[in-house]
Scaffold this motif. Structure first.
Motif, PDB file in Angstrom:
ATOM      1  N   ASP A  31       0.973  -1.251   0.535  1.00 28.72           N
ATOM      2  CA  ASP A  31      -0.254   0.223   0.491  1.00 28.72           C
ATOM      3  C   ASP A  31       0.775   1.159  -0.276  1.00 28.72           C
ATOM      4  O   ASP A  31       0.625   2.196  -0.882  1.00 28.72           O
ATOM      5  CB  ASP A  31      -0.996   0.200   1.476  1.00 28.72           C
ATOM      6  CG  ASP A  31      -1.842  -1.079   1.103  1.00 28.72           C
ATOM      7  OD1 ASP A  31      -2.439  -1.139   0.321  1.00 28.72           O
ATOM      8  OD2 ASP A  31      -2.435  -1.135   2.000  1.00 28.72           O
ATOM      9  N   ALA A  32       2.125   1.031   0.454  1.00 29.27           N
ATOM     10  CA  ALA A  32       2.746   2.611   0.589  1.00 29.27           C
ATOM     11  C   ALA A  32       3.596   2.990  -0.293  1.00 29.27           C
ATOM     12  O   ALA A  32       3.885   3.736  -0.787  1.00 29.27           O
ATOM     13  CB  ALA A  32       3.820   2.310   2.116  1.00 29.27           C
ATOM     14  N   ALA A  33       4.159   1.380  -1.364  1.00 23.26           N
ATOM     15  CA  ALA A  33       4.333   1.309  -2.312  1.00 23.26           C
ATOM     16  C   ALA A  33       3.230   2.770  -3.591  1.00 23.26           C
ATOM     17  O   ALA A  33       3.492   2.954  -4.496  1.00 23.26           O
ATOM     18  CB  ALA A  33       5.346   0.227  -3.063  1.00 23.26           C
ATOM     19  N   LEU A  34       2.048   1.546  -3.446  1.00 26.44           N
ATOM     20  CA  LEU A  34       1.139   2.280  -4.502  1.00 26.44           C
ATOM     21  C   LEU A  34       0.958   3.823  -4.145  1.00 26.44           C
ATOM     22  O   LEU A  34       0.820   5.134  -5.026  1.00 26.44           O
ATOM     23  CB  LEU A  34      -0.025   1.866  -4.318  1.00 26.44           C
ATOM     24  CG  LEU A  34      -0.372  -0.386  -4.897  1.00 26.44           C
ATOM     25  CD1 LEU A  34      -1.543  -0.360  -4.165  1.00 26.44           C
ATOM     26  CD2 LEU A  34      -0.120  -0.187  -6.157  1.00 26.44           C
ATOM     27  N   VAL A  53       5.716  -1.089 -12.429  1.00 27.11           N
ATOM     28  CA  VAL A  53       6.046  -1.523 -10.416  1.00 27.11           C
ATOM     29  C   VAL A  53       4.571  -0.879  -9.675  1.00 27.11           C
ATOM     30  O   VAL A  53       4.481  -2.020  -9.117  1.00 27.11           O
ATOM     31  CB  VAL A  53       7.380   0.208 -10.096  1.00 27.11           C
ATOM     32  CG1 VAL A  53       7.534  -0.067  -8.414  1.00 27.11           C
ATOM     33  CG2 VAL A  53       8.574  -0.097 -10.687  1.00 27.11           C
ATOM     34  N   ARG A  54       3.947  -0.139 -10.273  1.00 22.95           N
ATOM     35  CA  ARG A  54       2.463  -0.131  -9.511  1.00 22.95           C
ATOM     36  C   ARG A  54       1.775  -1.816  -9.555  1.00 22.95           C
ATOM     37  O   ARG A  54       1.002  -2.394  -9.408  1.00 22.95           O
ATOM     38  CB  ARG A  54       1.751   0.820 -10.397  1.00 22.95           C
ATOM     39  CG  ARG A  54       0.215   1.046 -10.170  1.00 22.95           C
ATOM     40  CD  ARG A  54      -0.977   1.554 -10.395  1.00 22.95           C
ATOM     41  NE  ARG A  54      -0.135   2.521 -11.445  1.00 22.95           N
ATOM     42  CZ  ARG A  54       0.471   4.340 -10.488  1.00 22.95           C
ATOM     43  NH1 ARG A  54      -0.609   3.965  -9.617  1.00 22.95           N
ATOM     44  NH2 ARG A  54       0.732   5.335 -11.382  1.00 22.95           N
ATOM     45  N   GLY A  55       2.062  -2.569 -11.265  1.00 29.63           N
ATOM     46  CA  GLY A  55       1.359  -3.505 -11.316  1.00 29.63           C
ATOM     47  C   GLY A  55       2.416  -4.237 -10.185  1.00 29.63           C
ATOM     48  O   GLY A  55       1.278  -5.572  -9.755  1.00 29.63           O
ATOM     49  N   LEU A  56       3.082  -4.797 -10.443  1.00 28.86           N
ATOM     50  CA  LEU A  56       4.423  -4.675  -9.355  1.00 28.86           C
ATOM     51  C   LEU A  56       3.406  -5.333  -8.216  1.00 28.86           C
ATOM     52  O   LEU A  56       3.290  -6.447  -6.673  1.00 28.86           O
ATOM     53  CB  LEU A  56       5.307  -5.347  -9.388  1.00 28.86           C
ATOM     54  CG  LEU A  56       6.517  -6.105  -8.714  1.00 28.86           C
ATOM     55  CD1 LEU A  56       5.851  -7.329  -9.474  1.00 28.86           C
ATOM     56  CD2 LEU A  56       7.689  -5.616  -8.678  1.00 28.86           C
TER      57      LEU A  56
END
Length: 233
Positions: A31-34, A53-56
């Motif tokens: 969630d933090a990555a998104l 990266v979003r997809g990952l």
């Protein structure tokens, strides 16, 4: 047996915002990555890298269909982004779209500039096996190991496919080679034991089943090992 790839070229080409998102992913903070990626469009990062990266992050958080859409966007922006093609194929594998997954894996493998060819060959073997093409799957595992001899998952999988078609000697060699690198692998011990049993080497089978109980007494492999040991008492 699935694996997810964040390749070095992606990290090298991405902005600081994208790199921070990757670090969140590596720590399991999807969630933090998104959230970090929300402002990445104005950060100078390549849009295709951002979508990959979003997809990952989405894929690893269990949002497979949303992840697939992000990988599609990444490849629309940059059709040569091998990382996105490999990750899209893995998403398709998760969604049991094995034929489409195989096509993507082959696309990565056929790109001789890609550093991901070994991973693509290994995952294509999984897709082909799911499609009922076990012999083709074995060939792709061989390709994977030729490209990357350290790809131990491919070695273990090749043993399982050989065992399934009755090549017990070939399966046994693959399992023993795997155990040389991973001496405490309960799965490899169990499979080697059952291959030995099928070939008539009961004492060897019992020895390895006992080892399974020693190294992983509470595992599913141990439960299977106990079942056979009780049968042979």
């Amino acid at each position: 047996m699935l694996a997810f790839v964040v390749a070095t070229p992606l990290l090298a080409q991405s902005s600081a915002v994208c790199e921070r998102s990757v670090q969140y992913i590596l720590r399991g903070q999807y969630d933090a990555a998104l959230r970090q990626l929300e402002g990445a469009k104005t950060s100078g990062a390549a849009p295709a890298d951002i979508e990959n990266v979003r997809g990952l992050a989405l894929l690893l958080s269990g949002e497979t269909k949303q992840a697939l859409a992000s990988f599609d966007k990444a490849l629309a922006l940059n059709p040569h982004l091998s990382e996105a093609r490999l990750n899209r194929a893995i998403a398709r594998l998760r969604l049991q779209d094995f034929a489409s997954a195989s096509k993507d894996f082959e696309g990565v493998y056929n790109d001789e500039r890609s550093a991901l060819r070994g991973d693509a060959a290994y995952h294509n073997a999984i897709a082909l096996d799911k499609l009922g093409r076990a012999i083709d799957a074995e060939e792709w595992l061989s390709r994977a190991l030729t490209l990357d001899p350290s790809l131990d998952a491919a070695l273990l999988y090749s043993g399982m496919l050989r065992e399934r078609r009755g090549d017990l000697q070939g399966a046994g060699r693959a399992y023993l080679d795997y155990l040389k690198k991973h001496p405490d692998s309960a799965t490899a011990m169990l499979r080697f034991a059952l291959s030995a049993q099928k070939s008539g080497s009961i004492d060897t089978a019992k020895k390895y089943l006992q080892r399974v109980l020693e190294v992983a007494p509470n595992s599913a492999d141990a439960l299977e090992a106990r079942k056979y040991l009780v049968m042979w008492e």
